[in-house]
Design an enzyme around this catalytic site. Structure first.
Site, PDB file in Angstrom:
ATOM      1  N   GLN A 141      -8.820   0.701  -0.452  1.00 48.33           N
ATOM      2  CA  GLN A 141      -8.593   0.004  -1.723  1.00 48.33           C
ATOM      3  C   GLN A 141      -7.895  -1.320  -1.470  1.00 48.33           C
ATOM      4  OE1 GLN A 141      -9.510  -0.492  -4.463  1.00 48.33           O
ATOM      5  NE2 GLN A 141      -8.076  -0.327  -6.149  1.00 48.33           N
ATOM      6  N   GLY A 143      -5.392  -4.007  -1.413  1.00 48.78           N
ATOM      7  CA  GLY A 143      -3.926  -3.949  -1.596  1.00 48.78           C
ATOM      8  C   GLY A 143      -3.281  -2.692  -1.061  1.00 48.78           C
ATOM      9  N   GLN A 144      -4.050  -1.836  -0.361  1.00 46.87           N
ATOM     10  CA  GLN A 144      -3.474  -0.550   0.055  1.00 46.87           C
ATOM     11  C   GLN A 144      -3.727  -0.228   1.537  1.00 46.87           C
ATOM     12  OE1 GLN A 144      -4.643   2.520  -2.915  1.00 46.87           O
ATOM     13  NE2 GLN A 144      -2.478   2.373  -3.441  1.00 46.87           N
ATOM     14  N   TYR A 147      -1.019   2.425   2.323  1.00 47.19           N
ATOM     15  CA  TYR A 147      -1.230   3.702   1.626  1.00 47.19           C
ATOM     16  C   TYR A 147      -2.519   4.387   2.110  1.00 47.19           C
ATOM     17  CZ  TYR A 147      -1.682   6.781  -2.513  1.00 47.19           C
ATOM     18  OH  TYR A 147      -1.815   7.851  -3.371  1.00 47.19           O
TER      19      TYR A 147
HETATM   20  N1  CAA Z   1     -11.507  -6.735  -4.627  1.00 51.60           N
HETATM   21  C1  CAA Z   1     -11.673  -8.036  -4.239  1.00 51.60           C
HETATM   22  N2  CAA Z   1     -10.812  -9.011  -4.544  1.00 51.60           N
HETATM   23  C2  CAA Z   1      -9.750  -8.681  -5.280  1.00 51.60           C
HETATM   24  C3  CAA Z   1      -9.522  -7.355  -5.727  1.00 51.60           C
HETATM   25  C4  CAA Z   1     -10.454  -6.381  -5.386  1.00 51.60           C
HETATM   26  N3  CAA Z   1     -10.361  -5.098  -5.772  1.00 51.60           N
HETATM   27  N4  CAA Z   1      -8.401  -7.330  -6.430  1.00 51.60           N
HETATM   28  C5  CAA Z   1      -7.919  -8.594  -6.426  1.00 51.60           C
HETATM   29  N5  CAA Z   1      -8.744  -9.379  -5.746  1.00 51.60           N
HETATM   30  C6  CAA Z   1      -8.620 -10.819  -5.546  1.00 51.60           C
HETATM   31  C7  CAA Z   1      -8.267 -11.487  -6.869  1.00 51.60           C
HETATM   32  O1  CAA Z   1      -9.433 -11.791  -7.573  1.00 51.60           O
HETATM   33  C8  CAA Z   1      -7.521 -12.715  -6.425  1.00 51.60           C
HETATM   34  O2  CAA Z   1      -8.430 -13.700  -5.990  1.00 51.60           O
HETATM   35  P1  CAA Z   1      -8.136 -15.229  -6.291  1.00 51.60           P
HETATM   36  O3  CAA Z   1      -6.807 -15.520  -5.627  1.00 51.60           O
HETATM   37  O4  CAA Z   1      -9.291 -15.932  -5.683  1.00 51.60           O
HETATM   38  O5  CAA Z   1      -8.074 -15.332  -7.788  1.00 51.60           O
HETATM   39  C9  CAA Z   1      -6.793 -12.255  -5.179  1.00 51.60           C
HETATM   40  O6  CAA Z   1      -7.491 -11.090  -4.710  1.00 51.60           O
HETATM   41  C10 CAA Z   1      -5.365 -11.887  -5.495  1.00 51.60           C
HETATM   42  O7  CAA Z   1      -5.387 -10.850  -6.462  1.00 51.60           O
HETATM   43  P2  CAA Z   1      -4.108 -10.446  -7.252  1.00 51.60           P
HETATM   44  O8  CAA Z   1      -3.669 -11.578  -8.136  1.00 51.60           O
HETATM   45  O9  CAA Z   1      -4.339  -9.136  -7.922  1.00 51.60           O
HETATM   46  O10 CAA Z   1      -3.068 -10.288  -6.048  1.00 51.60           O
HETATM   47  P3  CAA Z   1      -1.632  -9.805  -6.147  1.00 51.60           P
HETATM   48  O11 CAA Z   1      -1.027 -10.058  -4.825  1.00 51.60           O
HETATM   49  O12 CAA Z   1      -0.953 -10.265  -7.369  1.00 51.60           O
HETATM   50  O13 CAA Z   1      -1.827  -8.214  -6.390  1.00 51.60           O
HETATM   51  C11 CAA Z   1      -2.269  -5.994  -5.840  1.00 51.60           C
HETATM   52  C12 CAA Z   1      -2.341  -7.430  -5.367  1.00 51.60           C
HETATM   53  C13 CAA Z   1      -0.849  -5.606  -6.264  1.00 51.60           C
HETATM   54  C14 CAA Z   1      -2.689  -5.115  -4.677  1.00 51.60           C
HETATM   55  C15 CAA Z   1      -3.214  -5.802  -7.050  1.00 51.60           C
HETATM   56  O14 CAA Z   1      -4.485  -6.297  -6.693  1.00 51.60           O
HETATM   57  C16 CAA Z   1      -3.359  -4.353  -7.447  1.00 51.60           C
HETATM   58  O15 CAA Z   1      -2.483  -3.782  -8.078  1.00 51.60           O
HETATM   59  N6  CAA Z   1      -4.494  -3.716  -7.089  1.00 51.60           N
HETATM   60  C17 CAA Z   1      -4.727  -2.309  -7.382  1.00 51.60           C
HETATM   61  C18 CAA Z   1      -4.259  -1.492  -6.208  1.00 51.60           C
HETATM   62  C19 CAA Z   1      -4.444  -0.028  -6.534  1.00 51.60           C
HETATM   63  O16 CAA Z   1      -5.512   0.425  -6.926  1.00 51.60           O
HETATM   64  N7  CAA Z   1      -3.402   0.738  -6.332  1.00 51.60           N
HETATM   65  C20 CAA Z   1      -3.459   2.135  -6.636  1.00 51.60           C
HETATM   66  C21 CAA Z   1      -2.067   2.601  -6.990  1.00 51.60           C
HETATM   67  S1  CAA Z   1      -2.082   4.273  -7.623  1.00 51.60           S
HETATM   68  C22 CAA Z   1      -2.443   5.184  -6.280  1.00 51.60           C
HETATM   69  O17 CAA Z   1      -2.458   4.738  -5.165  1.00 51.60           O
HETATM   70  C23 CAA Z   1      -2.743   6.641  -6.533  1.00 51.60           C
HETATM   71  C24 CAA Z   1      -3.993   6.991  -5.894  1.00 51.60           C
HETATM   72  O18 CAA Z   1      -3.965   7.691  -4.877  1.00 51.60           O
HETATM   73  C25 CAA Z   1      -5.276   6.564  -6.494  1.00 51.60           C
END
Ligand code: CAA
Length: 240
Positions: A141, A143-144, A147
Site C-alpha cells: 500500500q 505509504g506503508q 507496515y
Molecule cells: N497511489 C499513487 N499515488 C498516490 C497514492 C496512491 N495510492 N496516494 C497518494 N499518491 C500521490 C498523491 O497523488 C500525491 O501526488 P502529487 O504530489 O503529485 O499530488 C503524492 O502521492 C503525495 O500524496 P499525499 O499528499 O497523500 O502524501 P502525504 O505524504 O501527505 O500522505 C500518506 C501520505 C499518509 C501515506 C497518505 O497517502 C495515506 O494516508 N495513504 C493511505 C495509507 C493507508 O491506506 N493506510 C492504511 C492505514 S489502516 C491499516 O493499515 C489497517 C490495515 O491493515 C488495512
C-alpha cells in the site's frame, strides 16, 4: 478447566472484539495492552476480562509478564498476535524512527511473544497461534513500506512455525483483514479513505466481529487441520 487465551493489543479495535468473542466461547481471556489505561480499565470492567499492561516489543517485559501468567495458570493455549501500529509515509519521507517503531511493535513482538510461549505449547502438545496480518501485507500500500513489510513478515513467520509445530498439536495461521472499522482506519484522511472504500468490491469497511468470528473458529478443536493458512477477510479487495 477453561483453556487460556492471550490476545496482544486485546482491549481496543479488532483485538477487543477477539477478546470478547473468545470469552463468550468459554476461554479464560487475558487481554494485553500497552498504553491506553483508561480504555483498558473500561474494557475490563464492561466485559469482566483480565487486562495486563506491557510493551510487546520489549523482550524482557514479555518474559516477565508471561512468567507471571504461568505462575497463575497451567498453560497458555491460544496466542493471538494482534498488536499493531501504523506510522504511514512514503519511503522518501519515512524516518528511521518510524520504520523501526513499526518493525518492533508489529513484527519483533511476534518473535518475543511466540518464542516465550512455544516451548510450553510443545510440552502440552496443544496450541493455537493466530497472527493478525493485513491485506496490505499481501498487496502492498502506498505509504506503508514499514507496515506492509511487517505484515508480509508475519505470513512467512506463521508458515515456518506451522511446519515446525504441526507434529506437536500446534497450529499457526494468519488472518489478513482488509479495511476494518477501527480507530486505525478512521485516522486515514477522509478523501483517501473514501477512495479506498470505492475500490472494495463489497463497498464497505469490515466489522471487527467479522475478524473475531474467524479467530474463534481457528482457536477451536474443529480447526485442527487448518495449519499454515493465510485467510483473507477483505470484502474482495484482494483475492489471494
Ligand atoms: N497511489 C499513487 N499515488 C498516490 C497514492 C496512491 N495510492 N496516494 C497518494 N499518491 C500521490 C498523491 O497523488 C500525491 O501526488 P502529487 O504530489 O503529485 O499530488 C503524492 O502521492 C503525495 O500524496 P499525499 O499528499 O497523500 O502524501 P502525504 O505524504 O501527505 O500522505 C500518506 C501520505 C499518509 C501515506 C497518505 O497517502 C495515506 O494516508 N495513504 C493511505 C495509507 C493507508 O491506506 N493506510 C492504511 C492505514 S489502516 C491499516 O493499515 C489497517 C490495515 O491493515 C488495512
Amino acid at each position: 478447566m477453561n483453556k487460556i487465551a492471550l490476545i496482544t493489543g486485546g482491549t481496543r479495535g479488532i483485538g477487543a472484539s477477539i477478546s470478547v468473542k473468545l470469552k463468550k466461547s468459554g476461554y479464560k481471556v487475558i487481554a494485553n495492552y500497552s498504553s491506553n489505561d483508561e480504555a483498558a480499565k473500561n474494557f475490563s470492567e464492561e466485559h469482566n476480562i483480565d487486562v495486563m499492561k506491557w510493551d510487546v516489543s520489549n523482550f524482557s517485559e514479555c518474559e516477565k509478564c508471561i512468567t507471571s501468567i504461568y505462575e497463575n495458570n497451567a498453560s497458555i493455549d491460544i496466542l493471538v498476535n494482534n498488536a499493531g501500529i501504523t506510522k504511514d509515509a512514503p519511503l522518501h519521507k519515512m524516518s528511521l524512527e518510524n520504520w523501526s517503531k513499526v518493525i518492533d511493535v508489529n513484527l519483533n513482538s511476534v518473535f518475543n511473544m511466540t518464542s516465550l510461549i512455544i516451548n510450553k505449547m510443545r510440552e502440552n502438545k496443544f496450541g493455537r497461534i493466530i497472527h493478525i496480518s493485513s491485506v496490505n501485507g499481501q498487496k502492498g500500500q502506498f505509504g506503508q513500506t514499514n507496515y506492509a513489510a511487517t505484515k508480509s513478515g508475519l505470513i512467512g513467520f506463521s508458515k515456518s512455525l506451522a511446519l515446525e509445530s504441526a507434529i506437536k498439536g500446534i497450529t499457526s495461521n494468519v488472518i489478513c483483514p482488509g479495511y476494518i472499522n477501527t480507530e486505525m482506519v478512521a485516522a486515514i484522511r477522509e478523501d483517501i479513505l473514501e477512495s479506498i472504500v470505492d475500490t472494495i468490491p463489497n463497498k464497505r469497511l469490515g466489522n471487527v466481529d467479522e475478524i473475531a468470528e474467524m479467530v474463534d473458529y481457528l482457536a477451536s478443536e474443529k480447526a485442527s487441520y487448518i495449519n499454515g493458512a493465510t485467510i483473507s477477510i477483505n470484502g474482495g479487495l484482494w483475492m489471494d
